[in-house]
Scaffold this active site. Structure first.
Site, PDB file in Angstrom:
ATOM      1  N   HIS A 309       0.864  -1.186   0.000  1.00 46.99           N
ATOM      2  CA  HIS A 309       0.000   0.000   0.000  1.00 46.99           C
ATOM      3  C   HIS A 309       0.894   1.226   0.000  1.00 46.99           C
ATOM      4  O   HIS A 309       1.950   1.225   0.629  1.00 46.99           O
ATOM      5  CB  HIS A 309      -0.892   0.004   1.252  1.00 46.99           C
ATOM      6  CG  HIS A 309      -2.072   0.893   1.117  1.00 46.99           C
ATOM      7  ND1 HIS A 309      -2.013   2.241   1.362  1.00 46.99           N
ATOM      8  CD2 HIS A 309      -3.344   0.628   0.733  1.00 46.99           C
ATOM      9  CE1 HIS A 309      -3.199   2.767   1.151  1.00 46.99           C
ATOM     10  NE2 HIS A 309      -4.033   1.813   0.757  1.00 46.99           N
ATOM     11  N   ASP A 367      -7.929  -5.377   0.164  1.00 47.98           N
ATOM     12  CA  ASP A 367      -8.446  -6.233  -0.904  1.00 47.98           C
ATOM     13  C   ASP A 367      -8.074  -7.699  -0.746  1.00 47.98           C
ATOM     14  O   ASP A 367      -8.591  -8.544  -1.461  1.00 47.98           O
ATOM     15  CB  ASP A 367      -7.914  -5.738  -2.263  1.00 47.98           C
ATOM     16  CG  ASP A 367      -8.460  -4.365  -2.584  1.00 47.98           C
ATOM     17  OD1 ASP A 367      -9.669  -4.167  -2.391  1.00 47.98           O
ATOM     18  OD2 ASP A 367      -7.683  -3.499  -3.003  1.00 47.98           O
TER      19      ASP A 367
END
Ligand code: CMC
Length: 432
Positions: A309, A367
């Protein structure tokens, strides 16, 4: 170099003081707004990895510590105690609602569930293989044509109608997603029901048939509610920044969130939840337990989707919550031994112990586990990113409003470093 109020930028003999700006969580920035006028210099930060594009009071993230808060409330507390609608209210209006405020908000969302009947015909124009994100973006933008009084592109007027428009978008985004699914399946549309809550109604519109009412026996509506809540906002990500960018030109809310849907679509952003399930299926079909894939990721041959991320350099707190929820949901539908869950757990374990991932601070993101919950709820993979869009709607709208309500807000317009050809003269075509 910094003094108490300024960072001083020294270029050759010249010094340029840049005022320091400190947020409520003590994050400090130096303000370069006057730098170009005073020095001719611009800052360079491709991908905006270290650029504060606005001041915002909506969501706080500390990526190193793995902290996420909506309006100051830790995501863990909201996940445990709140609901998607209540958290949407919080994100949109800044405070948790009273019982009365929540009831009025819920009713407003409920009353807006159906779409204008003329809009049903729009679905006739899409081929059945249309990507649901393309349909969603087009339909959300089209909504503005049906409610022009809320989509005037005059900031004060659009702000005055914001509450109505926000309830409408929050409700209809889910209806449009379900109608898209029905259209693609060649099935008649299912009308929303007044007696069902937000997620029950969504599942009903997706899966009830005229001859068979959908029944949720495994608490799937609750799991979806958690999924939406965890996606409600995430400060200046690609799609939210897009919404603010489009809105900064005083484009209306419908146009701005429609642009947000397009920005969310890509596999490095919202499309990653779909890519994770495709990756897990591919690993499963190839007979790998995940180890080969990890090696490929380390050698740059593949990307471990659902990992890494831009902001979190620690475990994404949403992934932790969703990992546990995925196990609960799979157990509830009698799939506790789902091979994809086993592969996901194995990938996670191997990656968390591997020097490549440790060094780069790559952890599971939101996710990584969400696709397993969506699959359990019967949502086709092709609709995963649409589900992300439903969840992110409150955040997009809150950011649009925050920008539109700021009297000092300016149109977003970054600069660039030009690296192209220098001036040259036009050559007639026969001389080239
Ligand atoms: N698998 C393997 N290596 C990775 C991964 C990954 N998922 N992510 C980053 N790296 C490596 C990358 O190759 C680079 O290595 P090196 O320094 O040797 O060149 C290093 O880690 C830094 O990566 P980056 O691409 O510069 O990092 P970024 O901040 O630009 O990208 C990211 C962030 C999320 C796009 C990226 O981690 C990624 O592509 N992850 C997979 C896609 C994904 O799961 N996206 C969903 C993000 S969360 C939901 C959302 O906010 O949209």
């Amino acid at each position: 170099m910094t003094d108490t109020q300024n960072a001083i930028l020294r270029v050759g003999e010249n010094e340029y003081p840049c005022p320091l700006l400190t947020g409520t969580e003590n994050e400090t920035a130096f303000d370069i707004r006057k730098l170009r006028a005073e020095s001719g210099l611009i800052s360079f930060d491709d991908g905006f990895g270290n650029t504060g594009s606005c001041e915002s009071a909506i969501t706080y993230i500390d990526g190193d510590a793995g902290i996420l808060r909506y309006r100051g409330y830790p995501i863990e507390q909201l996940a445990e105690k709140s609901s998607f609608l209540e958290s949407s209210y919080l994100v949109l209006y800044g405070e948790l609602p009273t019982a009365d405020q929540l009831e009025r908000f819920r009713r407003r969302v409920q009353e807006n569930a159906a779409i204008h009947t003329a809009m049903e015909h729009h679905f006739d124009g899409f081929p059945s293989h249309s990507n649901p994100m393309a349909v969603l973006s087009a339909m959300l933008n089209s909504l503005g044509c049906y409610y022009p009084e809320m989509a005037s592109n005059r900031r004060e007027e659009d702000l005055e109608r914001f509450d109505e428009a926000a309830a409408m978008l929050l409700s209809k985004v889910r209806t449009i997603a379900a109608m898209t699914y029905r259209m693609k399946m060649g099935k008649p549309f299912t009308f929303p029901r007044r007696d069902l809550n937000y997620c029950q109604n969504f599942l009903h519109m997706m899966f009830s048939d005229p001859y068979h009412e959908y029944e949720d026996t495994a608490g799937l509506a609750e799991a979806l509610d958690l999924f939406f809540l965890l996606h409600a906002d995430h400060e200046q990500n690609c799609s939210t920044t897009t919404v603010r960018m489009v809105g900064s030109g005083h484009a209306n809310l419908f146009a701005s969130v429609s642009a947000g849907v397009c920005a969310l679509w890509g596999p490095l952003h919202g499309g990653a939840n779909q890519a994770v399930i495709e990756m897990l299926e591919e690993i499963h079909d190839s007979g790998d337990d995940g180890s080969r894939f990890i090696e490929d990721a380390k050698n740059g041959k593949a990307r471990l989707m659902g990992f890494g991320h831009r902001v979190y350099k620690n475990y994404d707190p949403r992934a932790r919550i969703l990992g546990k929820a995925a196990e609960r949901v799979l157990a509830a539908i009698g799939d506790a031994n789902d091979p994809l869950l086993a592969i996901a757990r194995n990938l996670e374990k191997s990656a968390l112990e591997d020097e490549y991932f440790i060094e780069r601070k790559l952890y599971p993101n939101v996710d990584f586990y969400s696709g397993l919950i969506l699959t359990a709820a019967g949502i086709p993979v092709e609709f995963f990113t649409t589900m992300f869009a439903i969840g992110r709607m409150p955040g997009w709208m809150a950011h649009w409003k925050e920008n539109a309500s700021d009297p000092k807000a300016r149109i977003h317009r970054p600069r660039q470093i030009y690296q192209g050809a220098n001036q040259r003269d036009y050559l007639p075509i026969d001389q080239r």
